[in-house]
Write an enzyme that holds these catalytic residues in place. Structure first.
Site, PDB file in Angstrom:
ATOM      1  N   LEU A   1       0.846  -1.196   0.000  1.00 24.64           N
ATOM      2  CA  LEU A   1       0.000   0.000   0.000  1.00 24.64           C
ATOM      3  C   LEU A   1       0.886   1.252   0.000  1.00 24.64           C
ATOM      4  O   LEU A   1       0.545   2.273  -0.591  1.00 24.64           O
ATOM      5  CB  LEU A   1      -0.929   0.012   1.226  1.00 24.64           C
ATOM      6  CG  LEU A   1      -1.862   1.218   1.233  1.00 24.64           C
ATOM      7  CD1 LEU A   1      -2.915   1.124   0.145  1.00 24.64           C
ATOM      8  CD2 LEU A   1      -2.517   1.406   2.583  1.00 24.64           C
ATOM      9  N   TYR A   2       2.033   1.157   0.675  1.00 21.84           N
ATOM     10  CA  TYR A   2       2.975   2.284   0.665  1.00 21.84           C
ATOM     11  C   TYR A   2       3.317   2.661  -0.778  1.00 21.84           C
ATOM     12  O   TYR A   2       3.211   3.818  -1.187  1.00 21.84           O
ATOM     13  CB  TYR A   2       4.250   1.906   1.433  1.00 21.84           C
ATOM     14  CG  TYR A   2       5.386   2.874   1.212  1.00 21.84           C
ATOM     15  CD1 TYR A   2       5.326   4.161   1.737  1.00 21.84           C
ATOM     16  CD2 TYR A   2       6.510   2.521   0.457  1.00 21.84           C
ATOM     17  CE1 TYR A   2       6.348   5.071   1.528  1.00 21.84           C
ATOM     18  CE2 TYR A   2       7.533   3.419   0.243  1.00 21.84           C
ATOM     19  CZ  TYR A   2       7.453   4.690   0.773  1.00 21.84           C
ATOM     20  OH  TYR A   2       8.456   5.587   0.559  1.00 21.84           O
ATOM     21  N   ALA A   3       3.718   1.646  -1.565  1.00 22.86           N
ATOM     22  CA  ALA A   3       4.071   1.878  -2.970  1.00 22.86           C
ATOM     23  C   ALA A   3       2.878   2.435  -3.738  1.00 22.86           C
ATOM     24  O   ALA A   3       3.021   3.357  -4.550  1.00 22.86           O
ATOM     25  CB  ALA A   3       4.540   0.569  -3.598  1.00 22.86           C
TER      26      ALA A   3
ATOM     27  N   THR B   1       0.472   4.279  -2.583  1.00 19.98           N
ATOM     28  CA  THR B   1       0.222   5.695  -2.262  1.00 19.98           C
ATOM     29  C   THR B   1       1.268   6.593  -2.927  1.00 19.98           C
ATOM     30  O   THR B   1       0.979   7.725  -3.301  1.00 19.98           O
ATOM     31  CB  THR B   1       0.199   5.976  -0.735  1.00 19.98           C
ATOM     32  OG1 THR B   1       1.455   5.631  -0.154  1.00 19.98           O
ATOM     33  CG2 THR B   1      -0.927   5.228  -0.055  1.00 19.98           C
TER      34      THR B   1
END
Ligand SMILES: O=C(O)[C@H]1O[C@H](OP(=O)(O)OP(=O)(O)OC[C@H]2O[C@@H](n3ccc(=O)[nH]c3=O)[C@H](O)[C@@H]2O)[C@H](O)[C@@H](O)[C@@H]1O
Length: 437
Positions: free
Chosen positions: A248-250, A252
């Site tokens: 999810l980091y990637a 965002t």
């Protein structure tokens, strides 16, 4: 509370009883009783309102360390003395200098970039919410360091539009170096909301204020090598696909790149995204592997070293902080002006994305060997399968675009960079006696 209730019960219910009282104090006592009743009544109403608000709020867990509730924190800002500090910190002191708002200035990259800008005479104002994703005392120490070189860090969140507008009212920033973010690949499964809050909502809030500012600043911001996700073509080039994020980091950060496109397209904001590749060095982030490996090797604790299927090597294109800082400054210096004004686009504006890596991936097990030599301690290696929580097997940057367009050329290998990190770590944590949190 029961005491207050008993006071309520004490108040006589028939007016006759009042009339019978002859004492000169009766009038006063009556007033006292009735005002007490009013006070108690309003206290109940007030308490009731607080309880209603509390139970209706989306999450009833009031733990201050939960970063998804960051937006509820309040910060003190404003006033003539505060504005004076803001102005003085942002004042340009060199010929042709720029005036930069650095978000995430108490963070790892933010601190180094702010210090470098200040050293060359640019005006620098920091902004940071000092959240506790990792030990905030390290952020405070970085803040103290910057303060000594004349950089003031305003305490606040990028989601606070009123604060951002105020900053642009006080200073006509020519540039924004946007480094505030929720970092970390694996933590996204624990606290997804914090990524949306900082990396998406926060970015939009910042761009909204930038697009309305007069003049509009040019913006350089931190994207991530993680946008390459499941891409297997190496080295990673800016032309490669980035539509398969593994965390999810990637996702965002990738969303941030698309949002940048929109603001460039509609409002003429000049936007440059920098895809950082696993940045390390002194004053680094304690949530990153090289940092907590160092801490745990010194403590004699075992360290989890990931490997891919069939004993496949996991490797990273570790990039030293000084090389990243040079890349950030070069990106700022080559950023063209935004073209809009009054919230309206006046012509096409610059939109760029660059890899900032080291171009030589190193297996994580080699990183551990270097640390063992530098620390003169053998690590207790706990080899385990790469967990399915967002990690990719390897990263490798093609940096020819940044090299061609602004002379980016990393010059620190992992051995040299880790030596500098370890020296800092040992002195910061008191020769290893005081362990990192
Ligand atoms: O390059 C990037 O874009 C990203 O780099 C890092 O992410 P990562 O490369 O995963 O950095 P670490 O968490 O320090 O991990 C480094 C390496 O150690 C490995 N590792 C990590 C943790 C662990 O317990 N064991 C282990 O072997 C990871 O798989 C990875 O290969 C940062 O944490 C991200 O914020 C940044 O955006």
């Amino acid at each position: 509370m029961s005491k207050q209730m008993s006071h309520l019960d004490d108040i006589p219910s028939t007016p006759g009883k009042f009339k019978m009282e002859k004492s000169p104090f009766v009038h006063n006592r009556l007033r006292w009783h009735s005002s007490l009743a009013k006070l108690t009544f309003w206290s109940f109403i007030f308490l009731g309102l607080i309880l209603i608000f509390f139970f209706r709020s989306p999450s009833s867990n009031p733990l201050p360390q939960d970063p998804s509730r960051r937006s509820l924190r309040t910060y003190n800002w404003g006033g003539p003395a505060w504005e004076k500090r803001v102005r003085s910190s942002a004042r340009v002191r060199s010929h042709n200098g720029i005036s930069v708002l650095v978000t995430g200035a108490a963070g790892f990259v933010g601190t180094h970039v702010s210090a470098a800008l200040k050293r060359r005479g640019d005006g620098v104002l920091g902004l940071d919410n000092f959240n506790d994703y990792y030990d905030p005392s390290l952020k405070r120490a970085r803040q103290a360091l910057l303060e000594r070189s004349g950089v003031f860090i305003v305490e606040g969140d990028i989601n606070d539009s009123a604060l951002l507008r105020k900053l642009f009212e006080v200073v006509a920033f020519t540039h924004v170096m946007h480094l505030a973010a929720q970092a970390g690949v694996r933590y996204a499964m624990e606290n997804p909301g914090s990524y949306v809050h900082s990396n998406i909502a926060g970015l939009v809030s910042l761009l909204e204020v930038c697009k309305s500012a007069n003049p509009q600043p040019a913006i350089v911001w931190a994207s991530s090598s993680s946008v390459y996700g499941l891409n297997t073509k190496v080295p990673f080039s800016e032309k490669d696909r980035t539509d398969q994020p593994a965390s999810l980091y990637a996702a965002t950060k990738k969303a941030g790149e698309e949002i940048a496109h929109t603001y460039n397209h509609i409002y003429g904001l000049s936007l440059t995204g920098l895809r950082f590749f696993t940045v390390y060095g002194p004053w680094g982030r304690p949530d990153m592997a090289y940092f907590f490996f160092t801490r745990d090797i010194l403590k004699g604790k075992s360290i989890p070293i990931f490997e891919a299927a069939n004993h496949g090597t996991v490797a990273r294109d570790f990039t030293y902080i000084d090389d990243i800082v040079k890349g950030c400054l070069a990106a700022l210096d080559t950023a063209e002006k935004s073209t809009g004004s009054g919230g309206k686009k006046k012509g096409p504006a610059q939109l760029r994305v660059y890899n900032l890596g080291n171009t030589s991936p190193v297996p994580v097990s080699d990183l551990v060997s270097i640390l063992e030599r530098l620390l003169k301690v053998n690590a207790k290696r706990d080899i385990m399968k790469l967990p399915r929580n967002g990690d990719v097997q390897f990263t490798h940057a093609n940096i020819s675009l940044a090299q061609r367009e602004f002379g980016y050329k990393p010059s620190t290998d992992l051995q040299t960079g880790l030596k500098k990190f370890v020296r800092w770590y040992l002195s910061y944590y008191n020769g290893g006696k005081k362990a990192a949190g």
